[in-house]
Every structure is written in C-alpha cells, then in structure tokens.
Design a protein around this motif. Structure first.
Motif, PDB file in Angstrom:
ATOM      1  N   THR A   1       0.830  -1.207   0.000  1.00 60.65           N
ATOM      2  CA  THR A   1       0.000   0.000   0.000  1.00 60.65           C
ATOM      3  C   THR A   1       0.863   1.255   0.000  1.00 60.65           C
TER       4      THR A   1
ATOM      5  N   SER B   1      -5.573   2.657   1.915  1.00 59.86           N
ATOM      6  CA  SER B   1      -5.795   1.469   1.080  1.00 59.86           C
ATOM      7  C   SER B   1      -5.448   0.176   1.817  1.00 59.86           C
ATOM      8  N   ALA B   2      -5.225   0.275   3.134  1.00 57.13           N
ATOM      9  CA  ALA B   2      -4.807  -0.899   3.904  1.00 57.13           C
ATOM     10  C   ALA B   2      -5.873  -1.986   3.936  1.00 57.13           C
TER      11      ALA B   2
ATOM     12  N   ALA C   1      -6.040  -3.861   0.659  1.00 57.19           N
ATOM     13  CA  ALA C   1      -4.900  -4.764   0.481  1.00 57.19           C
ATOM     14  C   ALA C   1      -5.065  -6.027   1.317  1.00 57.19           C
TER      15      ALA C   1
ATOM     16  N   VAL D   1       0.955  -3.338   4.736  1.00 61.21           N
ATOM     17  CA  VAL D   1       0.196  -2.112   4.967  1.00 61.21           C
ATOM     18  C   VAL D   1       0.827  -1.343   6.124  1.00 61.21           C
TER      19      VAL D   1
ATOM     20  N   ALA E   1      -1.272  -0.843  -4.198  1.00 62.44           N
ATOM     21  CA  ALA E   1      -2.628  -0.320  -4.079  1.00 62.44           C
ATOM     22  C   ALA E   1      -2.604   1.002  -3.320  1.00 62.44           C
ATOM     23  N   GLY E   2      -3.230   2.025  -3.907  1.00 60.64           N
ATOM     24  CA  GLY E   2      -3.315   3.326  -3.260  1.00 60.64           C
ATOM     25  C   GLY E   2      -4.753   3.801  -3.186  1.00 60.64           C
TER      26      GLY E   2
ATOM     27  N   ASN F   1      -5.496   2.429  -7.977  1.00 57.19           N
ATOM     28  CA  ASN F   1      -5.970   3.346  -6.938  1.00 57.19           C
ATOM     29  C   ASN F   1      -7.467   3.171  -6.736  1.00 57.19           C
TER      30      ASN F   1
END
Length: 496
Positions: free
Chosen positions: A119, A124-125, A128, A153, A189-190, A217
């Motif tokens: 992340t 975005s945790a 994920a 994360v 992942a954002g 994202n």
C-alpha cells in the motif's frame, strides 16, 4: 560457578543464578542476570563491563552490592574515534556452501517466493488485506512454488511532507519490498489523493509495470469493493507466472541476513549475540552479507565498529549517524538512554551503553564494509550497517527493504516475531526461556552459559540453519503464521 566475569578489568560480575546475602560475597540480594560490584566503586567513578564503561556510580557502591538503575548513572558518550585500527579480514572459506534458492532475472536470489500487495497509504490498507486474505491455502494449492500472498500495509503515506527524510524513507521501503528477491510479483494499491503517489514512486525508481508488477488506486477503480475484486483478478493472473519460478542450487554468497535482537537480557551479549556474530563471520567467509541495524542500540559501542571500518569514509558515515541520533533525541526532548526498555532492565540491563556493547556483538569480527541509510539498497558484501531505530518491526522492515532475504533474531526475554517475505529464525539467550517458549525459539544459545556448547558451535548451528531456511525449511515463526503485521516503515518527521 554462580557469577560470570567478562574481563579482568571489569569491576562487576553478572549473577548466573539469584544470589542471597553471603553468596559470592553479595551484601544484598542479586537477581539472576544482574550485576554485583566486585570492589568498592566511589561516587562518580566508572562502572566497567566487557572492559568498557557502562555508566558511572550515582553514589558510593560497596563491594558485593547490587549495581543497577538505582545507583548507576548514564552519560552521553564522548569518544575519540579510531578508523580501521582493528581490521581482521576473514579468509575465504575452503568449502563453498550452497542452498536451493529462487534465481531472479536481476541475478539476485530469493529464499521465498511471495506475491506482495503493497500500500502507498493507510487509506488502502483494508483493500490490500482483503485481497491478500482471499488467497487461502486451498486457493494457493495449485501453485506449490508460491509461498503466499502477503499484504504490506502501514499507518502513513499522507499527512506528511512531499520531500525530505520521511518521504524518501517511505519510498525506499516500498521500492525495496517490491524489489526484494523473496518477492516474485507485486500489486501496489493506493487511494489516489495521498501525498505518497504510486506514479511518483514508479518514475523515481524506474519501476516498469507489467504482468508481475501492477498498480491501482481506489478512487480510479470506483471504490473498495471494485478495488478488491480487481486486485484479486490481477493476482489470479500473476499466480501461474510466479509459480513458474523453481529452486536451483545457489552459492551461500547470495544470502543477506538481517542481524536483529529484541527483548534482550543480560545474557544477550554473552551467549546469543556473540554466537550470531560467529555465524556472520562464517557467512562473510562465503562471500555473503550480514546487515546490522538499530543505531540507538550500538550507541556507546560504535567506537568498536569504527575501528573495524574498511576505510575512514565508512567509519565517518557511522559517526554521522550517531550524531544525527543525538540531535534527533535532543530536539524531541528524549534521551539515548530511553532504551533499554523496562523488560530489558528487569533482565539485568541497566543503560544503553551496556545494552549496546552486547548488541554490537551480533556483527562478528570482520571489517565493516558499508554504512547505509534506512532502507537503502545494501550493495557491499561482508559485514555492513543500516541506520534504523531500535524498534524491532521498523528496523527489520528497513533491513528487508535493503535486500535481506533472511532474518536472524536473538532474544532473552522472549519475542514472538516474524517478517514476511523473509523467514525469521529465533535464537534464545538462555535455556530457561528457550524451554518456556519452545514453540517460538529455533536455537538455544543458553547452552553456552552452562558449558554444554561453545560460542563457535552455536554459531555454526545458526549458520547451517540459514542454509536450510534459505532452501525452504520453515522456521517456528513461519510455522505459526507470523509476519503479516510486522511491516512498519519508520515514520520520520512531522505528521501534518
């Protein structure tokens, strides 16, 4: 034998078992692992252990008295450093050892084969974790060469400056995990609006998106549910490709081991840490690399490392880190002696100077070949040092980002720790704790204290286990599923 003296020049000994009044000349009760004065020490005079100063008498200390926090003062170090005056290069090993590892296209070698969901920001945790948790053992069963899908994360990524030490350290961590040889595929992942933009990372570090490196994202994809669904599809497409990696014979020189300690006690610097240091020497003889860290935990012992610096520039870099930490703690109204922790003190460690002298032993005896920033790629072979705080998860996160494909962790009080994607072994400093935490400890270094094994014998045992770990043998922390929550990038600077 009820006590141990580490040098003829010391004015304290350490109690191997609790001492009652009269035992070994004790004038008070001395808890196990704690220090007893072997001579009268006047107020203000230095207290010596390992033939080094660990503090100064707060008051007159009679012979036979308990020496600990109540009568021992800490002072900042003021050392005249020597550079390269204690160089003991190790001869290359006559027998070249090997392990079965994953040879990557970059030429580096992994000991595990993970897909990492990384992340950019805490926002975005959850996405994920949901993506990674989808891939249960049953779903991964058709891919036997894949060790798992792990989410990395963290609690930062926004509310921070867009440049400077903190921002650069976080980007180095993300890049380092993406490039760690234990990772075969990456999904970043954002959220989309965070300060730590994924696109900036890709551009800054020259990362090339492709089948095994994907980004997304939440805001662009259309929300949490759609992001999780898309992430699962992306990893499903990666799995057959990552599974194509197979183990092959690789030289031990491709191992890079994070040298770490946590939950230390009085025996750490006597048993487990010197044994780990000997294992490091064996690895260096093979052309491999050991990475020591935790800068606050070499404070007061750094002069021992500068004397081992391969050149003055390397030694000066280490001194520069010490000066940075002195300033960092001062401007935050702290003290370098805030470490040891309460548990360390209960185990017999009194000051950071005493703790550091034991902690530095993890680095063995060979020359110091490189000094690196937190999470900076380690490129030198041999014994090296990486800047980090003494907080174990943050420190190991930096070491793995720097390229470590194995972790060796000594502990005296006991510490349950793992750190995906790199397998972590646990080395107990004393046999009592080893027996009590037998599900967590891999090696019992307490046998050194009882005379059942030498430092060199336990060091060899540690080194040989590294080869087995690197070939796929699960450590006890791995077997219990540890390692999913120990990713903690060091957060430096203001939170805004």
């Amino acid at each position: 034998m009820n006590t141990v003296r580490l040098s003829d020049h010391d004015n304290v000994v350490t109690a191997i078992r609790p001492l009652a009044v009269g035992d070994e000349g004790a004038t008070t009760l001395i808890p196990r692992g704690h220090k007893m004065a072997t001579q009268a020490i006047a107020k203000g005079q230095p207290v010596r252990k390992y033939d080094q100063i660990i503090g100064y008498a707060h008051e007159d200390i009679p012979q036979g008295a308990h020496v600990h926090t109540h009568n021992l003062d800490f002072r900042n170090v003021d050392t005249e450093y020597e550079f390269g005056t204690n160089l003991r290069p190790v001869a290359p090993a006559a027998q070249k050892d090997s392990f079965m590892g994953f040879r990557r296209p970059s030429g580096r070698v992994g000991t595990r084969n993970y897909i990492a969901v990384i992340t950019s920001v805490n926002c975005s945790a959850t996405a994920a974790r949901m993506i990674a948790q989808h891939f249960t053992p049953d779903r991964l069963a058709p891919y036997p060469n894949v060790d798992g899908v792990a989410a990395f994360v963290h609690g930062t990524g926004c509310g921070m400056a867009g440049d400077g030490e903190g921002f650069e350290a976080l980007q180095r961590v993300m890049w380092g995990y993406a490039r760690n040889p234990n990772v075969g595929g990456v999904l970043m992942a954002g959220l989309g609006c965070e300060m730590n933009q994924i696109d900036w990372l890709v551009e800054a570090f020259g990362l090339t998106p492709g089948p095994l490196f994907q980004t997304m994202n939440i805001q662009d994809v259309g929300g949490l549910r759609k992001t999780v669904e898309l992430g699962i599809k992306k990893i499903e497409a990666m799995l057959p490709l990552v599974n194509e990696a197979t183990r092959s014979e690789c030289p031990a020189s491709e191992l890079m081991v994070a040298l770490q300690c946590g939950g230390s006690d009085a025996w750490s610097g006597i048993t487990a840490n010197p044994a780990l240091g000997h294992a490091c020497d064996l690895l260096v003889a093979q052309g491999g690399t050991g990475v020591l860290a935790e800068t606050p935990e070499i404070y007061g012992a750094e002069h021992l490392l500068t004397a081992r610096a391969a050149d003055r520039a390397t030694g000066e870099k280490l001194v520069g880190l010490i000066r940075w930490w002195e300033d960092y703690t001062a401007r935050n109204k702290g003290s370098m002696d805030n470490n040891p922790s309460p548990g360390n003190k209960k185990g017999g460690l009194t000051t950071i100077l005493e703790k550091s002298l034991g902690a530095a032993a993890k680095g063995g005896t060979t020359p110091l070949t490189g000094v690196y920033k937190y999470a900076e790629p380690v490129t030198a072979r041999g014994f090296t040092f990486m800047d980090s705080p003494g907080y174990d998860p943050a420190s190991v996160t930096g070491q793995i980002a720097s390229g470590c494909n194995l972790v060796a962790f000594t502990t005296g009080r006991g510490s349950a720790f793992g750190a995906k994607p790199s397998p972590s072994m646990k080395i107990a400093t004393n046999s009592e704790m080893y027996a009590r935490l037998s599900d967590d400890m891999d090696i019992d270094a307490g046998r050194i204290l009882t005379g059942k094994a030498s430092v060199e014998e336990v060091g060899r045992e540690i080194y040989e286990m590294w080869l087995r770990m690197a070939s796929g043998e699960a450590t006890k922390s791995e077997a219990q599923g540890l390692g999913d929550y120990e990713f903690v990038p060091w957060q430096i600077g203001a939170v805004m």
